[in-house]
Design an enzyme around this catalytic site. Structure first.
Site, PDB file in Angstrom:
ATOM      1  N   GLN A 103       0.810  -1.212   0.000  1.00 23.97           N
ATOM      2  CA  GLN A 103       0.000   0.000   0.000  1.00 23.97           C
ATOM      3  C   GLN A 103       0.845   1.264   0.000  1.00 23.97           C
ATOM      4  OE1 GLN A 103      -2.999   0.199   3.058  1.00 23.97           O
ATOM      5  NE2 GLN A 103      -4.042  -1.647   2.377  1.00 23.97           N
ATOM      6  N   PRO A 130      -5.592  -6.130   4.733  1.00 30.04           N
ATOM      7  CA  PRO A 130      -6.119  -6.977   3.658  1.00 30.04           C
ATOM      8  C   PRO A 130      -5.199  -8.165   3.400  1.00 30.04           C
ATOM      9  CG  PRO A 130      -6.065  -4.657   3.010  1.00 30.04           C
ATOM     10  CD  PRO A 130      -5.277  -4.765   4.273  1.00 30.04           C
ATOM     11  N   HIS A 290     -12.307  -2.174   2.660  1.00 29.78           N
ATOM     12  CA  HIS A 290     -10.859  -2.371   2.544  1.00 29.78           C
ATOM     13  C   HIS A 290     -10.248  -1.472   1.476  1.00 29.78           C
ATOM     14  CE1 HIS A 290     -11.003  -5.825   5.209  1.00 29.78           C
ATOM     15  NE2 HIS A 290     -11.981  -6.327   4.489  1.00 29.78           N
ATOM     16  N   ALA A 291     -11.040  -1.076   0.489  1.00 26.48           N
ATOM     17  CA  ALA A 291     -10.504  -0.277  -0.623  1.00 26.48           C
ATOM     18  C   ALA A 291     -10.685   1.217  -0.437  1.00 26.48           C
ATOM     19  CB  ALA A 291     -11.175  -0.710  -1.937  1.00 26.48           C
ATOM     20  N   GLN A 292     -11.633   1.623   0.419  1.00 23.25           N
ATOM     21  CA  GLN A 292     -11.990   3.037   0.515  1.00 23.25           C
ATOM     22  C   GLN A 292     -10.790   3.955   0.704  1.00 23.25           C
ATOM     23  OE1 GLN A 292     -14.976   4.150   3.369  1.00 23.25           O
ATOM     24  NE2 GLN A 292     -16.315   2.443   2.839  1.00 23.25           N
ATOM     25  N   ASP A 293     -10.005   3.706   1.752  1.00 28.22           N
ATOM     26  CA  ASP A 293      -8.933   4.636   2.074  1.00 28.22           C
ATOM     27  C   ASP A 293      -7.831   4.620   1.015  1.00 28.22           C
ATOM     28  OD1 ASP A 293      -8.325   2.030   2.931  1.00 28.22           O
ATOM     29  OD2 ASP A 293      -6.826   2.735   4.345  1.00 28.22           O
ATOM     30  N   GLN A 294      -7.559   3.440   0.439  1.00 28.16           N
ATOM     31  CA  GLN A 294      -6.557   3.372  -0.619  1.00 28.16           C
ATOM     32  C   GLN A 294      -6.999   4.178  -1.836  1.00 28.16           C
ATOM     33  OE1 GLN A 294      -4.684  -0.650  -1.296  1.00 28.16           O
ATOM     34  NE2 GLN A 294      -6.379  -1.315   0.000  1.00 28.16           N
ATOM     35  N   HIS A 316     -10.590   5.059   8.679  1.00 31.61           N
ATOM     36  CA  HIS A 316      -9.404   5.086   7.821  1.00 31.61           C
ATOM     37  C   HIS A 316      -9.636   5.978   6.604  1.00 31.61           C
ATOM     38  CE1 HIS A 316      -8.001   1.710  10.236  1.00 31.61           C
ATOM     39  NE2 HIS A 316      -6.822   1.846   9.665  1.00 31.61           N
TER      40      HIS A 316
END
Length: 342
Positions: A103, A130, A290-294, A316
């Site tokens: 990440q 993740p 799991h993808a939101q902050d990335q 996050h």
């Protein structure tokens, strides 16, 4: 740029995520940063090995100058140079998450001056992060919407507490990222998954996890979960877990997962992953938690306006927005601004 941007590492999520995003954006944008109060509210404040390895990896990629880069440090100064392509290694020497190393390094690799190969060692399937399979099966498909991609080869599995996993990732840089609009999910095409055991654990546990997930997803169509035992050469230590993913008619990718613990009921592990995915589906979201902050980071770096529909906005995610806005507002970067409707 001689001015250093100060970032309070204790706000909102108050942990490693502030470090990962701050260091990534510092390297990409050439902005020196000073992160203070690192993990101030944690039982063991300051940099842990997992965080330090990620920072050191990015520092190597951009020949950064650092102060305070040591275990237990509550303040770090990071002055980046130019991001360079090449072959880079990072080893947590624990079961620290390889996904979290990826990440912090992946956005930097996409803006390097040539191709990047990352050899990452640590935990492939770890709590509080993740699983590496999620990064390959779900997040990679999300990243493609921005016009970027990576290739991943899982060479060895590593689990708590020993670690020892090894993942090789190859990334070709991009000239720019496309803006995305992820607001129409369409209908779900299928739900697929893998339920695994490793080491001396019996394969029966994999079938029990899969059955638990299937029962929880009984109202969904086209659910296919493959149960298997990892090869001892690939995964010599004990672990069990499940990873679920699905795709939609509009191209959205969503996922969820869970890991077993000593004494936990295998069917409950499968149900936990399924409940997480089911809740995301019922919310109508185009991104899972799991993808939101990335994705916020990639939206901030992309050209033009981006937007996405999510369910509950995670802490996050709010932290990612805060860091992106802090940098944008401090240095007036055109095209670099996350706002609430992202």
């Amino acid at each position: 740029m001689s001015q250093i941007l100060d970032i309070d590492g204790s706000v909102l999520e108050g942990g490693g995520q502030i470090l990962r995003i701050s260091i990534s954006l510092s390297a990409i944008l050439g902005i020196p940063v000073r992160v203070c109060n690192i993990r101030a509210g944690r039982s063991k404040p300051g940099l842990a090995a997992q965080h330090l390895k990620g920072i050191q990896l990015v520092a190597t990629m951009c020949q950064a100058k650092m102060k305070g880069a040591n275990i237990g440090s509550t303040e770090i100064e990071f002055i980046p140079g130019k991001l360079r392509g090449g072959h880079y290694l990072a080893d947590t020497q624990t079961a620290g998450s390889i996904s979290l190393l990826l990440q912090v390094a992946l956005p930097c690799a996409l803006f390097a001056d040539s191709a990047v190969t990352l050899d990452l060692r640590g935990g492939t399937n770890a709590d509080m992060a993740p699983q590496i399979d999620y990064m390959e099966r779900v997040f990679r498909n999300v990243l493609k919407r921005f016009g970027a991609d990576f290739n991943m080869n899982i060479l060895r599995r590593g689990y708590f507490p020993k670690g020892g996993g090894h993942v090789r990732v190859k990334i070709n840089p991009v000239r720019s990222l496309n803006g995305v609009c992820l607001t129409e999910r369409g209908h779900i095409l299928d739900i697929t998954g893998t339920s695994f055991v490793a080491g001396t654990l019996p394969i029966k546990l994999a079938y029990l996890m899969a059955d638990g997930a299937k029962r929880e997803l009984s109202s969904e169509h086209n659910v296919n979960i493959h149960s298997y035992k990892e090869d001892r050469h690939m995964a010599p230590d004990n672990c069990n877990g499940i990873i679920l993913s699905c795709s939609s008619s509009s191209g959205c990718a969503l996922g969820a997962g869970a890991l077993g613990r000593r004494g936990s009921d295998a069917a409950d592990v499968g149900r936990a992953a399924a409940v997480e995915l089911r809740d995301t589906l019922r919310s109508g979201a185009c991104l899972d938690p799991h993808a939101q902050d990335q994705v916020i980071v990639y939206m901030a770096l992309a050209e033009g306006r981006s937007c996405a529909r999510v369910g509950d906005v995670t802490l996050h995610t709010r932290t990612a927005i805060f860091i992106c806005e802090t940098i944008a507002n401090s240095f007036n970067y055109n095209g670099f601004l996350c706002n609430d409707n992202a």
